[in-house]
Design a protein around this motif. Structure first.
Motif, PDB file in Angstrom:
ATOM      1  N   GLN A   1       0.830  -1.201   0.000  1.00 48.19           N
ATOM      2  CA  GLN A   1       0.000   0.000   0.000  1.00 48.19           C
ATOM      3  C   GLN A   1       0.864   1.251   0.000  1.00 48.19           C
ATOM      4  O   GLN A   1       1.834   1.353   0.750  1.00 48.19           O
TER       5      GLN A   1
ATOM      6  N   GLY B   1      -0.224   4.702   0.453  1.00 46.92           N
ATOM      7  CA  GLY B   1      -1.110   5.810   0.768  1.00 46.92           C
ATOM      8  C   GLY B   1      -2.513   5.663   0.223  1.00 46.92           C
ATOM      9  O   GLY B   1      -2.966   4.560  -0.071  1.00 46.92           O
ATOM     10  N   GLN B   2      -3.188   6.809   0.148  1.00 44.10           N
ATOM     11  CA  GLN B   2      -4.582   6.856  -0.273  1.00 44.10           C
ATOM     12  C   GLN B   2      -4.685   7.741  -1.506  1.00 44.10           C
ATOM     13  O   GLN B   2      -3.763   8.485  -1.819  1.00 44.10           O
ATOM     14  N   PHE B   3      -5.803   7.665  -2.170  1.00 43.60           N
ATOM     15  CA  PHE B   3      -6.013   8.572  -3.302  1.00 43.60           C
ATOM     16  C   PHE B   3      -7.418   9.152  -3.254  1.00 43.60           C
ATOM     17  O   PHE B   3      -8.281   8.678  -2.506  1.00 43.60           O
ATOM     18  N   LEU B   4      -7.603  10.196  -4.044  1.00 45.21           N
ATOM     19  CA  LEU B   4      -8.903  10.861  -4.095  1.00 45.21           C
ATOM     20  C   LEU B   4      -9.090  11.492  -5.475  1.00 45.21           C
ATOM     21  O   LEU B   4      -8.222  12.208  -5.963  1.00 45.21           O
TER      22      LEU B   4
ATOM     23  N   ASP C   1     -12.125  13.776  -7.276  1.00 43.51           N
ATOM     24  CA  ASP C   1     -13.443  14.340  -7.028  1.00 43.51           C
ATOM     25  C   ASP C   1     -13.925  15.161  -8.209  1.00 43.51           C
ATOM     26  O   ASP C   1     -13.144  15.551  -9.064  1.00 43.51           O
TER      27      ASP C   1
ATOM     28  N   HIS D   1     -10.554  16.904  -9.762  1.00 41.99           N
ATOM     29  CA  HIS D   1      -9.200  16.892  -9.198  1.00 41.99           C
ATOM     30  C   HIS D   1      -8.794  15.448  -9.008  1.00 41.99           C
ATOM     31  O   HIS D   1      -9.625  14.604  -8.695  1.00 41.99           O
TER      32      HIS D   1
ATOM     33  N   SER E   1      -5.719  13.252  -6.981  1.00 39.59           N
ATOM     34  CA  SER E   1      -4.579  13.395  -6.061  1.00 39.59           C
ATOM     35  C   SER E   1      -3.275  12.946  -6.725  1.00 39.59           C
ATOM     36  O   SER E   1      -2.196  13.249  -6.237  1.00 39.59           O
TER      37      SER E   1
ATOM     38  N   PRO F   1      -1.652  16.582  -8.059  1.00 41.36           N
ATOM     39  CA  PRO F   1      -2.247  17.445  -7.033  1.00 41.36           C
ATOM     40  C   PRO F   1      -2.229  18.942  -7.356  1.00 41.36           C
ATOM     41  O   PRO F   1      -2.953  19.701  -6.731  1.00 41.36           O
TER      42      PRO F   1
ATOM     43  N   LYS G   1     -12.616   7.506  -3.538  1.00 41.94           N
ATOM     44  CA  LYS G   1     -11.406   7.519  -2.717  1.00 41.94           C
ATOM     45  C   LYS G   1     -11.181   6.178  -2.055  1.00 41.94           C
ATOM     46  O   LYS G   1     -12.120   5.392  -1.882  1.00 41.94           O
TER      47      LYS G   1
END
Lengths: 206, 240
Positions: free
Chosen positions: A35, A37-40, A42, A62, A64, A67, A111
């Motif tokens: 893993q 991190g995370q993503f987003l 929108d 947007h 991530s 960014p 996300k």
């Protein structure tokens, strides 16, 4: 930046969104992914006020992964124009609020966790339309290549490997017209917008 | 920007680093980051501006003086050749006309550079003794599709021109000396250009977050040093 394919993952009955994400996480980790991190991603949609004439729509997205960038897509009914800008474009949209107004109830985001496995990066996104969970979008990027035609088979095999039979053996419709072209981050955004639009429509039926 | 964004001014609203350090939490939405950047007043959304002109005959003398005063003198003055299109979005809202001006600028001498989209607001009233014009300004680098985007958005092209000249830097200040030519009417920039005057436009400007009024004083001092060659002043557009 490579080629990205976005894929809906069906949620079977008896399973919730989080438990499906957990299931997919287990599968991808079992394959050796780590893993990162995370993503987003929108999307907010603005519509022109009636005084401006025929209605036009601006989708502002947007990601991530990029960014400092804002992706906008203007739909006039006959034309679709993509625009790629710096982050401050959001500020301009706010200034334009007399002309273009956002429909709050249609804010969509995807996300979740982001994984890397060899040359692939995998994102397991929970899609929510104005905070209501709608489904799961799996994004797979094959990073060493930028022409879809040259890596579609590889991506398909990888996708089928951990998502199973829900993966079609033909490329997503959006990519079909662009198989020989150089892939850009804007193409990822277009795929998200297409899926988001479908989720939004399902929202209105409910 | 992914496409040739070398010249893009990346304002540190959401750097990749910020996102990475928050490794295991969901990245902030762009709106949240923008709101927090606005609240902490780090967005350079004010332009401090002084303007003047110098007749063609004396422009060399002015350039010579600027070379002596400014920072980027080692490799000579930087030249530029830009095309600017001025659009406005207009409508009538219950009897009140609303106008939203937007400008698009592109470098004709650097085709790879991103286009610049710019909003410039009304000049702020406020303190009459303030040495410069202060107006709100939002500068956004963008892709070349911006022109079509604005036209389809409902914007009208009011006028366009080219500016060709020299750019100097002194600390945070930017000084441009440029020749303005009308263009348009279907002409490409460079064809059938029409000189506006026998002078060069001289502009001294700084982009800063609001409230950085100390910079205006630095600008006044710098403008003093260019006298009597050029008188940089607060131009009141309403009086023109």
């Amino acid at each position: 930046m490579g080629v990205t394919v976005l894929q809906q993952f069906p949620i079977v009955e008896q399973r919730t969104g989080p438990s499906t994400i957990e299931l997919l996480t287990k599968r991808i980790v079992a394959l050796g992914a780590t893993q990162q991190g995370q993503f987003l991603v929108d999307c907010e949609t603005y519509s022109s006020v009636p005084q401006l004439g025929a209605q036009k729509t601006v989708h502002v997205l947007h990601n991530s992964e990029q960014p400092a960038t804002v992706f906008s897509i203007l739909e006039t009914g006959s034309k679709t124009i993509p625009l790629i800008t710096d982050g401050l474009f959001d500020l301009l949209m706010m200034k334009m609020s007399n002309f273009y107004q956002s429909k709050k109830q249609t804010k969509v985001e995807s996300k979740g966790p982001r994984f890397e496995i060899g040359d692939f990066s995998v994102k397991l996104g929970s899609v929510a339309v104005s905070q209501n969970f709608k489904g799961i979008l799996v994004e797979v990027e094959y990073r060493p290549c930028i022409v879809p035609a040259m890596c579609w088979d590889l991506i398909r095999e990888f996708l089928q490997g951990f998502l199973g039979s829900s993966v079609s053996s033909t490329p997503p419709p959006y990519l079909q017209n662009k198989m020989q072209e150089v892939y850009t981050p804007n193409d990822t955004i277009q795929q998200y917008l297409e899926h988001f639009t479908v989720y939004r429509k399902s929202h209105f039926k409910m | 920007m992914h496409d040739g964004g070398k010249a893009t001014r990346v304002i540190g609203i959401r750097s990749a680093e910020q996102v990475l350090t928050k490794n295991m939490t969901t990245p902030d939405s762009a709106k949240d980051s923008l709101t927090s950047a606005l609240n902490s007043n780090i967005i350079p959304n004010r332009e401090y501006l002084l303007q003047g002109s110098v007749v063609d005959q004396y422009v060399e003398v002015l350039l010579h003086r600027l070379r002596g005063l400014c920072d980027n003198v080692d490799d000579g003055a930087e030249t530029f050749y830009d095309h600017e299109m001025c659009f406005s979005l207009c409508m009538n809202s219950s009897g009140n006309p609303l106008v939203f001006p937007l400008r698009v600028r592109r470098a004709l001498d650097a085709q790879d550079a991103p286009y610049q989209l710019r909003y410039i607001g009304q000049q702020e009233l406020g303190d009459k003794n303030r040495p410069t014009i202060v107006r709100s300004s939002i500068d956004v680098a963008c892709s070349a599709s911006i022109v079509e985007f604005l036209q389809e958005l409902g914007c009208r092209l009011d006028f366009e021109y080219t500016a060709r000249g020299y750019m100097f830097r002194k600390g945070r200040m930017k000084i441009t000396v440029s020749k303005i030519c009308k263009c348009g009417g279907g002409n490409k920039p460079g064809e059938n250009i029409e000189l506006i005057s026998q002078s060069y436009l001289v502009e001294l400007s700084v982009l800063a977050p609001s409230g950085y009024d100390a910079i205006a004083e630095d600008m006044r001092v710098f403008a003093e040093q260019l006298k009597p060659l050029v008188h940089l002043e607060k131009i009141d557009y309403k009086r023109l």
